[in-house]
Enzyme design. Structure first.
Site, PDB file in Angstrom:
ATOM      1  N   GLU A  32       0.874  -1.184   0.000  1.00  0.00           N
ATOM      2  CA  GLU A  32       0.000   0.000   0.000  1.00  0.00           C
ATOM      3  C   GLU A  32       0.903   1.224   0.000  1.00  0.00           C
ATOM      4  OE1 GLU A  32      -3.250   0.063  -0.028  1.00  0.00           O
ATOM      5  OE2 GLU A  32      -3.848  -1.946   0.599  1.00  0.00           O
ATOM      6  N   CYS A  88      -2.418   9.620   2.705  1.00  0.00           N
ATOM      7  CA  CYS A  88      -2.157   8.953   1.422  1.00  0.00           C
ATOM      8  C   CYS A  88      -3.312   9.178   0.451  1.00  0.00           C
ATOM      9  CB  CYS A  88      -1.896   7.468   1.633  1.00  0.00           C
ATOM     10  SG  CYS A  88      -3.191   6.618   2.528  1.00  0.00           S
TER      11      CYS A  88
HETATM   12  P1  NDP Z   1       8.338   5.071   4.318  1.00  0.00           P
HETATM   13  O1  NDP Z   1       8.250   4.327   3.041  1.00  0.00           O
HETATM   14  O2  NDP Z   1       9.485   5.956   4.547  1.00  0.00           O
HETATM   15  O3  NDP Z   1       8.335   4.040   5.547  1.00  0.00           O
HETATM   16  C1  NDP Z   1       7.295   3.107   5.746  1.00  0.00           C
HETATM   17  C2  NDP Z   1       7.781   2.015   6.674  1.00  0.00           C
HETATM   18  O4  NDP Z   1       8.794   1.239   6.030  1.00  0.00           O
HETATM   19  C3  NDP Z   1       8.428   2.540   7.962  1.00  0.00           C
HETATM   20  O5  NDP Z   1       8.080   1.695   9.033  1.00  0.00           O
HETATM   21  C4  NDP Z   1       9.890   2.441   7.638  1.00  0.00           C
HETATM   22  O6  NDP Z   1      10.707   2.382   8.754  1.00  0.00           O
HETATM   23  C5  NDP Z   1       9.925   1.146   6.879  1.00  0.00           C
HETATM   24  N1  NDP Z   1      11.122   0.952   6.056  1.00  0.00           N
HETATM   25  C6  NDP Z   1      12.014   1.886   5.626  1.00  0.00           C
HETATM   26  N2  NDP Z   1      12.977   1.292   4.865  1.00  0.00           N
HETATM   27  C7  NDP Z   1      12.682  -0.024   4.830  1.00  0.00           C
HETATM   28  C8  NDP Z   1      13.286  -1.156   4.196  1.00  0.00           C
HETATM   29  N3  NDP Z   1      14.381  -1.043   3.452  1.00  0.00           N
HETATM   30  N4  NDP Z   1      12.709  -2.372   4.356  1.00  0.00           N
HETATM   31  C9  NDP Z   1      11.573  -2.504   5.087  1.00  0.00           C
HETATM   32  N5  NDP Z   1      10.953  -1.466   5.711  1.00  0.00           N
HETATM   33  C10 NDP Z   1      11.508  -0.248   5.580  1.00  0.00           C
HETATM   34  O7  NDP Z   1       6.955   5.843   4.464  1.00  0.00           O
HETATM   35  P2  NDP Z   1       6.517   6.885   5.577  1.00  0.00           P
HETATM   36  O8  NDP Z   1       6.581   6.250   6.918  1.00  0.00           O
HETATM   37  O9  NDP Z   1       7.245   8.163   5.359  1.00  0.00           O
HETATM   38  O10 NDP Z   1       4.959   7.083   5.242  1.00  0.00           O
HETATM   39  C11 NDP Z   1       4.483   7.987   4.307  1.00  0.00           C
HETATM   40  C12 NDP Z   1       4.123   7.266   3.023  1.00  0.00           C
HETATM   41  O11 NDP Z   1       3.165   6.263   3.284  1.00  0.00           O
HETATM   42  C13 NDP Z   1       3.467   8.195   2.013  1.00  0.00           C
HETATM   43  O12 NDP Z   1       3.975   7.932   0.732  1.00  0.00           O
HETATM   44  C14 NDP Z   1       1.997   7.811   2.085  1.00  0.00           C
HETATM   45  O13 NDP Z   1       1.281   8.095   0.921  1.00  0.00           O
HETATM   46  C15 NDP Z   1       2.105   6.344   2.341  1.00  0.00           C
HETATM   47  N6  NDP Z   1       0.871   5.818   2.908  1.00  0.00           N
HETATM   48  C16 NDP Z   1       0.104   4.969   2.157  1.00  0.00           C
HETATM   49  C17 NDP Z   1      -1.098   4.508   2.642  1.00  0.00           C
HETATM   50  C18 NDP Z   1      -1.939   3.543   1.858  1.00  0.00           C
HETATM   51  O14 NDP Z   1      -2.794   2.921   2.453  1.00  0.00           O
HETATM   52  N7  NDP Z   1      -1.743   3.378   0.570  1.00  0.00           N
HETATM   53  C19 NDP Z   1      -1.597   4.922   3.962  1.00  0.00           C
HETATM   54  C20 NDP Z   1      -0.713   5.790   4.669  1.00  0.00           C
HETATM   55  C21 NDP Z   1       0.470   6.212   4.143  1.00  0.00           C
HETATM   56  P3  NDP Z   1      11.354   3.744   9.336  1.00  0.00           P
HETATM   57  O15 NDP Z   1      10.224   4.690   9.588  1.00  0.00           O
HETATM   58  O16 NDP Z   1      12.000   3.306  10.564  1.00  0.00           O
HETATM   59  O17 NDP Z   1      12.288   4.258   8.272  1.00  0.00           O
END
Ligand code: NDP
Length: 509
Positions: free
Chosen positions: A255, A289
């Protein structure tokens, strides 16, 4: 803030209690409004994450064998506990994200309703059901049943730190899985709170565990042997998660982000459309999002619509107080993206109707409305994730749909039209569309939630969301011997010929 809300992982049941050697230190979660520390949390490394998955597996069998009714009883108890402690959770969400308290409460209201739906509907959606065996296998009783994967890894973002991951967690648990959850590094306390409240009502086994840390902890979860990985976050990270999961052929649900459009037709209720545009774009400081990032409004009503949006938006103020209209930009690095989108949009001919580059004053951004921004500028093509809105004019609503569909994302969308709402909605290349309201699909638990293209694939919520955390298992049972058995070396020469004749008769017409 209560002790639990601020407490460390070691104080919180449900959090992985790692041995010293498995922790690579600790990190803090920070209130983005004040810079104050909200809590400290362990950085879980590969070994601790793998052990969490193994521990989850040992309890999962028990959870599966409880059956739908047994799980529902416990999930209902969890739901009641979440309701009773809603204000405590809202304070924690507010502290870790900076969002106004009522927005945090609203998020939790949605969590609770989805949890109720998932537990109540799991038997009907996933339970064993008989299907027709068809003409070829008339001697068989045929049934399909949706069995849990086992252990589901959930990786979540920070913008809705309870609602978003719970779209996977609640549905995965209701389907009979155990869950290991890696919350965003910005909101680890909310993740721990969810796990600790669950452990209060289901103390028997750690069925919902939380591992905390940075991206590496998320990557470790992808490699830890879970049976499915549900990721919500940015498209770039989604690609990395998929690549890591491909090493072990772990199935993924992805997502990702969006660039949702709102179409305003010439016959639309302009007041309602302006209200929806303002809320959809500016609430949660635009960090949604499925937030409205762009609007396509039909020329004949564009001036009036822009004025109505501007009137609403210019009154809105971000702030630290819990009653502010919107909070800060939670992730500080996003501020530069927002500033650049505004700057490029105006540099390339767009008009700033409300605010401008100076509206960016970290950690806050005052609402910004831009009009007539070139369609190939970043403010129109890339996720801004800030309290900004681009309003562009189109000749017809059909042109609006074409432009909405031209982007690489396809998460949600909105249509305001009296005569053509549903028709236009069906032509949007997106996973969800709201007609004459905004974001409403997310609050209907029976509806699937997810996108296409750069917004990812797979679905949370609704029946599809329950099935997403299961494997379909087909079972046939012989009721009586087949008069014509073509799948035997003992078949006679006529058997297949008779079968072909039968097929010609019933399927050849
Ligand atoms: P990120 O992609 O930066 O991070 C999402 C999660 O992935 C965090 O827990 C992060 O950890 C983790 N992560 C980072 N690097 C890795 C890796 N290499 N392998 C596995 N996990 C990893 O997103 P954000 O947290 O900044 O969230 C915002 C984004 O989420 C926006 O693009 C938004 O549109 C989207 N979103 C989508 C939704 C949907 O339902 N489609 C709903 C809500 C948000 P850490 O934070 O520790 O880096």
């Amino acid at each position: 803030m209560t002790q639990t809300a601020r407490g460390s992982a070691a104080e919180n049941p449900g959090t992985v209690l790692s041995e010293e050697s498995a922790e690579a230190g600790r990190f803090e979660s920070i209130d983005p409004r004040t810079g104050e520390t909200v809590g400290t949390h362990p950085i879980h490394e590969h070994g601790a994450v793998r052990r969490a998955v193994e521990t989850a597996r040992s309890g999962q069998r028990w959870w599966e064998e409880l059956g739908f009714a047994g799980r529902k009883r416990r999930l209902d108890a969890w739901r009641r506990l979440l309701v009773a402690r809603l204000d405590e959770a809202a304070e924690l969400i507010s502290a870790e994200t900076g969002k106004p308290l009522d927005d945090a409460r609203l998020e939790l209201v949605l969590v609770v309703d989805h949890l109720h739906w998932a537990a109540a509907n799991a038997p009907k959606v996933l339970g064993r059901r008989r299907v027709s065996p068809g003409v070829l296998m008339a001697n068989q009783a045929a049934a399909v049943e949706y069995r849990p994967f086992g252990v589901v890894g959930v990786i979540g973002p920070w913008n809705y730190p309870a609602f978003t991951p719970m779209g996977s967690i609640a549905y995965a648990l209701a389907a009979g899985n155990a869950v290991v959850f890696k919350p965003s590094e910005l909101t680890p306390g909310v993740g721990e709170w969810l796990a600790s409240t669950f452990a209060e009502v289901v103390p028997e086994h750690p069925l919902l565990q939380v591992v905390t840390g940075f991206g590496e902890t998320g990557a470790a979860l992808c490699r830890a042997g879970a049976d499915k990985l549900a990721f919500t976050g940015s498209t770039e990270t989604g690609k990395r998660v998929m690549a890591t999961c491909s090493e072990s052929l772990t199935p993924v649900l992805v997502e990702c982000g969006g660039k949702d459009a709102l179409i305003v037709d010439s016959d639309a209720d302009l007041h309602a459309a302006a209200e929806a545009a303002a809320w959809g774009a500016i609430s949660n400081a635009g960090q949604t999002c499925i937030g409205v990032e762009r609007v396509y409004v039909v020329d004949s009503v564009a001036d009036r619509f822009v004025r109505l949006v501007a009137d609403r938006v210019e009154k809105l103020r971000p702030g630290e107080q819990s009653t502010a209209d919107l909070g800060p930009i939670t992730m500080s690095s996003q501020v530069d993206v927002i500033r650049e989108h505004i700057a490029e949009g105006t540099r390339r001919g767009g008009t700033a109707v409300v605010g401008d580059e100076d509206s960016v004053r970290p950690p806050y951004v005052d609402p910004v409305v831009l009009t007539d921004v070139p369609e190939d500028s970043a403010a129109v093509t890339e996720e801004t994730f800030g309290p900004t809105i681009v309003i562009n004019r189109v000749r017809t609503a059909d042109e609006g749909i074409e432009r909405a569909n031209a982007g690489s994302y396809g998460l949600g969308g909105t249509v305001f039209s009296r005569a053509r709402g549903t028709e236009l909605a069906r032509r949007m290349r997106s996973g969800m569309v709201a007609v004459n309201s905004v974001i409403s699909f997310a609050a209907v638990p029976a509806l699937p939630f997810g996108g296409v293209g750069d917004s990812g694939f797979g679905r949370i919520h609704g029946a599809d969301g329950l099935r997403e955390f299961t494997r379909a298992q087909a079972v046939t049972r012989t009721r009586f011997p087949m008069p014509l058995n073509p799948m035997s070396f003992g078949r006679s020469g006529r058997t297949v010929r008779r079968l072909v004749a039968l097929m010609r008769l019933v399927r050849g017409r």
